[in-house]
Design a protein around this motif. Structure first.
Motif, PDB file in Angstrom:
ATOM      1  N   LEU A 186      29.870  -7.614 -47.764  1.00  0.00           N
ATOM      2  CA  LEU A 186      29.649  -9.061 -47.635  1.00  0.00           C
ATOM      3  C   LEU A 186      28.255  -9.455 -48.103  1.00  0.00           C
ATOM      4  O   LEU A 186      27.860 -10.617 -47.987  1.00  0.00           O
ATOM      5  CB  LEU A 186      29.836  -9.480 -46.165  1.00  0.00           C
ATOM      6  CG  LEU A 186      31.217  -9.173 -45.559  1.00  0.00           C
ATOM      7  CD1 LEU A 186      31.207  -9.417 -44.054  1.00  0.00           C
ATOM      8  CD2 LEU A 186      32.306 -10.013 -46.223  1.00  0.00           C
TER       9      LEU A 186
ATOM     10  N   PRO B  43      38.251 -11.940 -43.658  1.00  0.00           N
ATOM     11  CA  PRO B  43      38.576 -12.817 -42.523  1.00  0.00           C
ATOM     12  C   PRO B  43      37.434 -13.765 -42.156  1.00  0.00           C
ATOM     13  O   PRO B  43      37.641 -14.692 -41.397  1.00  0.00           O
ATOM     14  CB  PRO B  43      38.844 -11.836 -41.370  1.00  0.00           C
ATOM     15  CG  PRO B  43      39.031 -10.513 -41.991  1.00  0.00           C
ATOM     16  CD  PRO B  43      38.299 -10.517 -43.300  1.00  0.00           C
TER      17      PRO B  43
ATOM     18  N   CYS C 148      41.104  -1.848 -43.013  1.00  0.00           N
ATOM     19  CA  CYS C 148      40.221  -1.992 -41.854  1.00  0.00           C
ATOM     20  C   CYS C 148      41.055  -2.452 -40.659  1.00  0.00           C
ATOM     21  O   CYS C 148      41.301  -3.644 -40.487  1.00  0.00           O
ATOM     22  CB  CYS C 148      39.125  -2.993 -42.182  1.00  0.00           C
ATOM     23  SG  CYS C 148      37.942  -3.235 -40.861  1.00  0.00           S
TER      24      CYS C 148
ATOM     25  N   CYS D  94      30.387  -5.596 -40.261  1.00  0.00           N
ATOM     26  CA  CYS D  94      31.257  -5.004 -41.284  1.00  0.00           C
ATOM     27  C   CYS D  94      30.625  -3.714 -41.818  1.00  0.00           C
ATOM     28  O   CYS D  94      29.473  -3.714 -42.243  1.00  0.00           O
ATOM     29  CB  CYS D  94      31.470  -5.990 -42.435  1.00  0.00           C
ATOM     30  SG  CYS D  94      32.435  -5.266 -43.782  1.00  0.00           S
ATOM     31  N   PRO D  95      31.386  -2.593 -41.802  1.00  0.00           N
ATOM     32  CA  PRO D  95      30.798  -1.332 -42.264  1.00  0.00           C
ATOM     33  C   PRO D  95      30.729  -1.198 -43.793  1.00  0.00           C
ATOM     34  O   PRO D  95      30.030  -0.316 -44.294  1.00  0.00           O
ATOM     35  CB  PRO D  95      31.774  -0.284 -41.703  1.00  0.00           C
ATOM     36  CG  PRO D  95      33.085  -1.003 -41.555  1.00  0.00           C
ATOM     37  CD  PRO D  95      32.763  -2.451 -41.298  1.00  0.00           C
ATOM     38  N   VAL D  96      31.397  -2.064 -44.522  1.00  0.00           N
ATOM     39  CA  VAL D  96      31.456  -1.911 -45.983  1.00  0.00           C
ATOM     40  C   VAL D  96      30.140  -2.379 -46.614  1.00  0.00           C
ATOM     41  O   VAL D  96      29.634  -3.453 -46.285  1.00  0.00           O
ATOM     42  CB  VAL D  96      32.634  -2.721 -46.583  1.00  0.00           C
ATOM     43  CG1 VAL D  96      32.717  -2.533 -48.091  1.00  0.00           C
ATOM     44  CG2 VAL D  96      33.938  -2.328 -45.904  1.00  0.00           C
TER      45      VAL D  96
ATOM     46  N   ARG E 249      38.886  -4.374 -37.581  1.00  0.00           N
ATOM     47  CA  ARG E 249      38.265  -5.658 -37.948  1.00  0.00           C
ATOM     48  C   ARG E 249      37.070  -6.011 -37.040  1.00  0.00           C
ATOM     49  O   ARG E 249      37.080  -7.055 -36.359  1.00  0.00           O
ATOM     50  CB  ARG E 249      39.305  -6.773 -37.920  1.00  0.00           C
ATOM     51  CG  ARG E 249      40.482  -6.450 -38.819  1.00  0.00           C
ATOM     52  CD  ARG E 249      41.203  -7.653 -39.329  1.00  0.00           C
ATOM     53  NE  ARG E 249      41.755  -7.325 -40.640  1.00  0.00           N
ATOM     54  CZ  ARG E 249      42.187  -8.195 -41.517  1.00  0.00           C
ATOM     55  NH1 ARG E 249      42.147  -9.461 -41.257  1.00  0.00           N
ATOM     56  NH2 ARG E 249      42.648  -7.805 -42.689  1.00  0.00           N
ATOM     57  N   PRO E 250      36.048  -5.142 -37.017  1.00  0.00           N
ATOM     58  CA  PRO E 250      34.910  -5.415 -36.122  1.00  0.00           C
ATOM     59  C   PRO E 250      34.219  -6.747 -36.406  1.00  0.00           C
ATOM     60  O   PRO E 250      33.607  -7.326 -35.505  1.00  0.00           O
ATOM     61  CB  PRO E 250      33.968  -4.231 -36.380  1.00  0.00           C
ATOM     62  CG  PRO E 250      34.407  -3.633 -37.680  1.00  0.00           C
ATOM     63  CD  PRO E 250      35.869  -3.904 -37.799  1.00  0.00           C
ATOM     64  N   CYS E 251      34.324  -7.251 -37.627  1.00  0.00           N
ATOM     65  CA  CYS E 251      33.684  -8.528 -37.952  1.00  0.00           C
ATOM     66  C   CYS E 251      34.199  -9.636 -37.037  1.00  0.00           C
ATOM     67  O   CYS E 251      33.437 -10.505 -36.613  1.00  0.00           O
ATOM     68  CB  CYS E 251      33.922  -8.899 -39.419  1.00  0.00           C
ATOM     69  SG  CYS E 251      35.667  -9.063 -39.870  1.00  0.00           S
TER      70      CYS E 251
ATOM     71  N   CYS F 155      39.339  -4.785 -46.664  1.00  0.00           N
ATOM     72  CA  CYS F 155      39.897  -5.339 -45.415  1.00  0.00           C
ATOM     73  C   CYS F 155      41.318  -4.831 -45.161  1.00  0.00           C
ATOM     74  O   CYS F 155      41.753  -4.771 -44.012  1.00  0.00           O
ATOM     75  CB  CYS F 155      39.889  -6.862 -45.457  1.00  0.00           C
ATOM     76  SG  CYS F 155      38.242  -7.565 -45.687  1.00  0.00           S
TER      77      CYS F 155
HETATM   78  S1  SF4 Z   1      34.930  -5.616 -40.855  1.00  0.00           S
HETATM   79 FE1  SF4 Z   1      34.616  -5.839 -43.072  1.00  0.00          FE
HETATM   80  S2  SF4 Z   1      36.272  -4.638 -43.994  1.00  0.00           S
HETATM   81 FE2  SF4 Z   1      36.834  -4.990 -41.860  1.00  0.00          FE
HETATM   82  S3  SF4 Z   1      38.115  -6.849 -41.912  1.00  0.00           S
HETATM   83 FE3  SF4 Z   1      36.005  -7.488 -41.483  1.00  0.00          FE
HETATM   84  S4  SF4 Z   1      35.172  -7.987 -43.504  1.00  0.00           S
HETATM   85 FE4  SF4 Z   1      37.012  -6.745 -43.853  1.00  0.00          FE
END
Ligand code: SF4
Ligand code: B12
Ligand code: SF4
Length: 238
Positions: free
Chosen positions: A134, A123, A163, A210-212, A166-168, A160
């Motif tokens: 990211l 996103p 997820c 983003c936690p990833v 969506r904390p981002c 995503c």
């Molecule tokens: S926080 Fe990371 S995994 Fe979740 S929607 Fe946003 S970019 Fe994707």
């Protein structure tokens, strides 16, 4: 004549090895077709293979920091370093370099990246990798006249998709990300402002939420370098 079998050949393995030694990660490759908007080779033909080269986390950044370009005080040190390293790799492997910052118009590196490895739109507009999140980028690509045997592309879903929160999208203090677009002016004015300390020194707050791939998050010196470049400020790579 039909194309050779699609298994990684020794040329690709040697390229991976030499790229690592030079400070770059091979980010996969593909055999371009007419829709891939890949530039022509010097002889006017379409390349048989394009291999992307870039950064994953901080590993390659540490190599750049030790390079002469990082300390010479001239403009665009990372772009100049990338070009030097990739052109040398091309000379050794009979490939031709192409670069993400040659533009506008820009070469569609994100589109190419999605052809080269299992990577997805996020996103935020940046591409998300299932392992690196990211925290990765492209420094250039090498085009080859012939078809190199490439590693198979694993089937991995976008992080995503799973997820829910969506904390981002909640991380940006000025709401620059809407999920469908990115307000560059709002972002840049915040990063330049007195209240910008986090984004400027630590990197984009939305990206950091983003936690990833959190283990690959750029260190402040790396993230801050890109943020300063983004707002057009002269910087050192210390
Ligand atoms: S926080 Fe990371 S995994 Fe979740 S929607 Fe946003 S970019 Fe994707
Ligand atoms: C112009 C540019 C900018 C501009 C404007 C960006 C914008 N969003 O409008 C500015 C200077 C503001 C900028 C800033 C940054 N950028 Co920039 N930028 C570029 C550049 C040079 C060209 C992009 C372009 O217009 N391509 C032309 C189109 C035709 O190419 P395309 O691949 O087909 O385009 C695809 C993407 O654009 C994508 N896309 C674009 N917007 C959106 C939005 C959403 C919601 C989605 C899902 C997809 C999407 O969809 C297109 C179709 O596949 C690329 C390098 C390159 N050559 O691609 C880097 C690039 C996109 N930027 C990158 C980065 C990391 C950043 C920054 C985070 C840098 C930083 N400060 O740390 C910031 C934040 C950007 C952000 N959040 O989007 C990376 C992204 C890496 C990744 N993981 O995907 C790239 C690829 C550069 C690189 N060397 O790796 N950038
Ligand atoms: S750098 Fe800061 S202001 Fe810009 S998009 Fe990221 S969180 Fe928002």
């Amino acid at each position: 004549m039909s194309a050779p079998a699609e298994s990684p050949d020794t040329r690709y393995a040697e390229l991976v090895h030499d790229a690592e030694r030079g400070g770059l990660a091979c980010r996969g490759g593909f055999h371009p077709g007419p829709d891939d908007a890949v530039p022509a080779l010097p002889d006017g033909t379409r390349p048989g293979t394009l291999v992307l080269l870039g950064f994953v986390g901080d590993r390659q950044w540490d190599v750049f920091r030790r390079a002469p370009e990082a300390a010479d005080g001239l403009a665009d040190p990372l772009d100049r370093w990338s070009r030097r390293v990739i052109d040398a790799l091309g000379a050794r492997h009979q490939g031709f370099g192409v670069y993400p910052n040659e533009g506008p118009p820009w070469w569609p590196f994100q589109q190419w990246a999605m052809r080269a490895e299992r990577i997805h739109a996020s996103p935020l507009g940046m591409l998300i990798h299932p392992d690196y999140g990211l925290w990765h980028a492209y420094r250039g690509a090498l085009m080859f006249p012939d078809r190199l045997g490439l590693p198979p592309i694993e089937s991995r879903p976008s992080p995503c998709e799973r997820c829910v929160d969506r904390p981002c999208l909640r991380g940006c203090p000025v709401g620059a990300f809407t999920g469908t677009g990115y307000d560059v002016a709002a972002c840049a004015s915040h990063v330049r402002s007195a209240a910008r300390v986090d984004c400027l020194e630590q990197g984009c707050e939305a990206r950091r939420r983003c936690p990833v791939g959190a283990a690959y998050a750029y260190r402040p010196d790396h993230a801050g370098f890109h943020m300063r470049a983004f707002i057009g400020r002269r910087r050192s790579a210390k």
